[in-house]
Structures are given as structure tokens and as C-alpha cells.
Design a protein around this motif. Structure first.
Motif, PDB file in Angstrom:
ATOM      1  N   ALA A   1      26.495  62.526  65.584  1.00  0.00           N
ATOM      2  CA  ALA A   1      26.812  63.807  64.951  1.00  0.00           C
ATOM      3  C   ALA A   1      26.417  63.788  63.478  1.00  0.00           C
ATOM      4  O   ALA A   1      25.856  64.768  62.966  1.00  0.00           O
ATOM      5  CB  ALA A   1      28.301  64.117  65.103  1.00  0.00           C
ATOM      6  N   GLN A   2      26.684  62.678  62.807  1.00  0.00           N
ATOM      7  CA  GLN A   2      26.325  62.566  61.395  1.00  0.00           C
ATOM      8  C   GLN A   2      24.814  62.656  61.214  1.00  0.00           C
ATOM      9  O   GLN A   2      24.332  63.312  60.290  1.00  0.00           O
ATOM     10  CB  GLN A   2      26.856  61.263  60.802  1.00  0.00           C
ATOM     11  N   GLU A   3      24.070  62.006  62.104  1.00  0.00           N
ATOM     12  CA  GLU A   3      22.607  62.089  62.024  1.00  0.00           C
ATOM     13  C   GLU A   3      22.137  63.537  62.166  1.00  0.00           C
ATOM     14  O   GLU A   3      21.283  64.005  61.412  1.00  0.00           O
ATOM     15  CB  GLU A   3      21.955  61.222  63.097  1.00  0.00           C
ATOM     16  N   ALA A   4      22.697  64.248  63.148  1.00  0.00           N
ATOM     17  CA  ALA A   4      22.311  65.652  63.357  1.00  0.00           C
ATOM     18  C   ALA A   4      22.690  66.501  62.145  1.00  0.00           C
ATOM     19  O   ALA A   4      21.897  67.347  61.705  1.00  0.00           O
ATOM     20  CB  ALA A   4      22.958  66.190  64.628  1.00  0.00           C
ATOM     21  N   LEU A   5      23.871  66.276  61.612  1.00  0.00           N
ATOM     22  CA  LEU A   5      24.295  67.010  60.414  1.00  0.00           C
ATOM     23  C   LEU A   5      23.368  66.737  59.231  1.00  0.00           C
ATOM     24  O   LEU A   5      23.140  67.617  58.400  1.00  0.00           O
ATOM     25  CB  LEU A   5      25.725  66.637  60.035  1.00  0.00           C
ATOM     26  N   ASN A   6      22.841  65.526  59.168  1.00  0.00           N
ATOM     27  CA  ASN A   6      21.946  65.139  58.079  1.00  0.00           C
ATOM     28  C   ASN A   6      20.505  65.576  58.308  1.00  0.00           C
ATOM     29  O   ASN A   6      19.634  65.274  57.502  1.00  0.00           O
ATOM     30  CB  ASN A   6      22.003  63.627  57.849  1.00  0.00           C
TER      31      ASN A   6
ATOM     32  N   VAL B   1      21.689  66.528  71.463  1.00  0.00           N
ATOM     33  CA  VAL B   1      22.641  67.629  71.645  1.00  0.00           C
ATOM     34  C   VAL B   1      23.117  68.113  70.279  1.00  0.00           C
ATOM     35  O   VAL B   1      23.217  69.322  70.038  1.00  0.00           O
ATOM     36  CB  VAL B   1      23.812  67.213  72.555  1.00  0.00           C
ATOM     37  N   GLY B   2      23.381  67.187  69.374  1.00  0.00           N
ATOM     38  CA  GLY B   2      23.759  67.580  68.015  1.00  0.00           C
ATOM     39  C   GLY B   2      22.662  68.369  67.333  1.00  0.00           C
ATOM     40  O   GLY B   2      22.928  69.358  66.627  1.00  0.00           O
ATOM     41  N   ALA B   3      21.423  67.975  67.540  1.00  0.00           N
ATOM     42  CA  ALA B   3      20.287  68.694  66.957  1.00  0.00           C
ATOM     43  C   ALA B   3      20.205  70.111  67.513  1.00  0.00           C
ATOM     44  O   ALA B   3      19.945  71.062  66.768  1.00  0.00           O
ATOM     45  CB  ALA B   3      18.985  67.943  67.221  1.00  0.00           C
ATOM     46  N   VAL B   4      20.435  70.276  68.816  1.00  0.00           N
ATOM     47  CA  VAL B   4      20.428  71.614  69.416  1.00  0.00           C
ATOM     48  C   VAL B   4      21.486  72.491  68.761  1.00  0.00           C
ATOM     49  O   VAL B   4      21.236  73.651  68.423  1.00  0.00           O
ATOM     50  CB  VAL B   4      20.638  71.534  70.953  1.00  0.00           C
ATOM     51  N   VAL B   5      22.669  71.938  68.564  1.00  0.00           N
ATOM     52  CA  VAL B   5      23.737  72.703  67.913  1.00  0.00           C
ATOM     53  C   VAL B   5      23.296  73.126  66.512  1.00  0.00           C
ATOM     54  O   VAL B   5      23.405  74.298  66.136  1.00  0.00           O
ATOM     55  CB  VAL B   5      25.050  71.897  67.860  1.00  0.00           C
ATOM     56  N   MET B   6      22.782  72.180  65.735  1.00  0.00           N
ATOM     57  CA  MET B   6      22.356  72.496  64.371  1.00  0.00           C
ATOM     58  C   MET B   6      21.184  73.480  64.363  1.00  0.00           C
ATOM     59  O   MET B   6      21.135  74.377  63.514  1.00  0.00           O
ATOM     60  CB  MET B   6      21.986  71.215  63.622  1.00  0.00           C
ATOM     61  N   ASN B   7      20.260  73.348  65.313  1.00  0.00           N
ATOM     62  CA  ASN B   7      19.143  74.295  65.401  1.00  0.00           C
ATOM     63  C   ASN B   7      19.650  75.699  65.693  1.00  0.00           C
ATOM     64  O   ASN B   7      19.160  76.676  65.127  1.00  0.00           O
ATOM     65  CB  ASN B   7      18.143  73.849  66.468  1.00  0.00           C
ATOM     66  N   ARG B   8      20.646  75.803  66.561  1.00  0.00           N
ATOM     67  CA  ARG B   8      21.211  77.123  66.856  1.00  0.00           C
ATOM     68  C   ARG B   8      21.890  77.727  65.635  1.00  0.00           C
ATOM     69  O   ARG B   8      21.789  78.932  65.409  1.00  0.00           O
ATOM     70  CB  ARG B   8      22.207  77.030  68.011  1.00  0.00           C
ATOM     71  N   VAL B   9      22.585  76.920  64.875  1.00  0.00           N
ATOM     72  CA  VAL B   9      23.253  77.430  63.674  1.00  0.00           C
ATOM     73  C   VAL B   9      22.226  78.073  62.740  1.00  0.00           C
ATOM     74  O   VAL B   9      22.509  79.086  62.102  1.00  0.00           O
ATOM     75  CB  VAL B   9      24.031  76.304  62.951  1.00  0.00           C
ATOM     76  N   ARG B  10      21.023  77.516  62.691  1.00  0.00           N
ATOM     77  CA  ARG B  10      19.994  77.986  61.765  1.00  0.00           C
ATOM     78  C   ARG B  10      19.131  79.128  62.310  1.00  0.00           C
ATOM     79  O   ARG B  10      18.376  79.732  61.557  1.00  0.00           O
ATOM     80  CB  ARG B  10      19.079  76.817  61.384  1.00  0.00           C
ATOM     81  N   VAL B  11      19.216  79.411  63.608  1.00  0.00           N
ATOM     82  CA  VAL B  11      18.329  80.400  64.226  1.00  0.00           C
ATOM     83  C   VAL B  11      19.085  81.711  64.454  1.00  0.00           C
ATOM     84  O   VAL B  11      20.205  81.720  64.956  1.00  0.00           O
ATOM     85  CB  VAL B  11      17.792  79.852  65.573  1.00  0.00           C
ATOM     86  N   ALA B  12      18.434  82.810  64.085  1.00  0.00           N
ATOM     87  CA  ALA B  12      19.008  84.134  64.339  1.00  0.00           C
ATOM     88  C   ALA B  12      19.218  84.311  65.839  1.00  0.00           C
ATOM     89  O   ALA B  12      18.459  83.789  66.650  1.00  0.00           O
ATOM     90  CB  ALA B  12      18.080  85.217  63.802  1.00  0.00           C
ATOM     91  N   GLY B  13      20.246  85.020  66.194  1.00  0.00           N
ATOM     92  CA  GLY B  13      20.538  85.259  67.601  1.00  0.00           C
ATOM     93  C   GLY B  13      21.612  84.330  68.145  1.00  0.00           C
ATOM     94  O   GLY B  13      22.099  84.525  69.254  1.00  0.00           O
ATOM     95  N   TYR B  14      21.951  83.321  67.375  1.00  0.00           N
ATOM     96  CA  TYR B  14      23.046  82.413  67.726  1.00  0.00           C
ATOM     97  C   TYR B  14      24.110  82.525  66.640  1.00  0.00           C
ATOM     98  O   TYR B  14      23.816  82.953  65.522  1.00  0.00           O
ATOM     99  CB  TYR B  14      22.553  80.963  67.811  1.00  0.00           C
ATOM    100  N   PRO B  15      25.326  82.122  66.956  1.00  0.00           N
ATOM    101  CA  PRO B  15      26.373  82.155  65.930  1.00  0.00           C
ATOM    102  C   PRO B  15      25.985  81.291  64.728  1.00  0.00           C
ATOM    103  O   PRO B  15      25.180  80.363  64.842  1.00  0.00           O
ATOM    104  CB  PRO B  15      27.593  81.567  66.650  1.00  0.00           C
ATOM    105  N   GLY B  16      26.579  81.574  63.581  1.00  0.00           N
ATOM    106  CA  GLY B  16      26.202  80.925  62.343  1.00  0.00           C
ATOM    107  C   GLY B  16      27.019  79.720  61.936  1.00  0.00           C
ATOM    108  O   GLY B  16      26.856  79.227  60.831  1.00  0.00           O
ATOM    109  N   SER B  17      27.900  79.242  62.818  1.00  0.00           N
ATOM    110  CA  SER B  17      28.670  78.042  62.478  1.00  0.00           C
ATOM    111  C   SER B  17      28.671  77.075  63.657  1.00  0.00           C
ATOM    112  O   SER B  17      28.477  77.476  64.811  1.00  0.00           O
ATOM    113  CB  SER B  17      30.117  78.398  62.116  1.00  0.00           C
TER     114      SER B  17
END
Length: 92
Positions: free
Chosen positions: A58-63, A7-23
Motif C-alpha cells: 500500500a505504501q508503494e502504491a501511495l508513493n 491492486v493498490g495502483a488500480v485504486v490510486m489510478n482511479r482516484v486520479r481519473v475522472a469518472g471515479y470517486p476522488g478519494s
């Protein structure tokens, strides 16, 4: 735990992909996307102190750990949707 990382990875992937919010905040609180954020469950967990496993995941996903192969969405595995199955969810 693997699901928490996913789930953390999905959040981080969305932050990096256009079409989703940037934070991270905007992704989590985007209307209709993560119901626990919208219904107050996340705020309650934060106020009570999250589990150590949640902090670690969460830390793993952030990393940069991504056990979903770049997924930006997930749903119950019983949906039949193709993707990476982790626990009872499929990430795509």
C-alpha cells in the motif's frame, strides 16, 4: 506481493481519473467494485492488523509505484482480457 502493489495502483489510478470517486475510501467502497470492502473482509483485516506485506505494498502504491501501466480495472487472467498479467489477474 506484486499483485498487492497492482491492486493498490488500480485504486490510486482511479482516484486520479475522472469518472471515479476522488478519494481512496470512496474508490474502495464504491458499490460493486471491490467485493472484500463491501462484504466486511477489509474491516476484519483492519481490526486484526494487516500483514506487513500489505502495508508495504500500500505504501508503494501511495508513493506512486504503478506496475499496471495505468490500469483502472482488473479481473482473472483466465478471462482472456488484454492487459498486464500479474499473478492470475490481468490489469487493464
Amino acid at each position: 506481493y506484486e499483485g498487492q502493489v497492482a491492486v493498490g495502483a488500480v485504486v490510486m489510478n482511479r482516484v486520479r481519473v475522472a469518472g471515479y470517486p476522488g478519494s481512496i475510501y470512496e474508490v474502495i467502497y464504491q458499490r460493486g467494485q471491490f467485493p472484500p470492502a463491501g462484504n466486511g473482509s477489509v474491516a476484519k483485516i483492519v481490526s486484526n492488523g494487516p500483514k506487513a506485506s500489505c502495508i508495504q505494498a500500500a505504501q508503494e502504491a501511495l508513493n506512486g509505484t504503478d506496475n499496471t501501466s495505468g490500469a483502472t480495472c482488473f479481473k482473472r487472467a483466465s478471462s482472456g482480457h488484454a492487459g498486464v498479467v500479474i499473478g492470475n489477474h490481468v490489469f487493464y
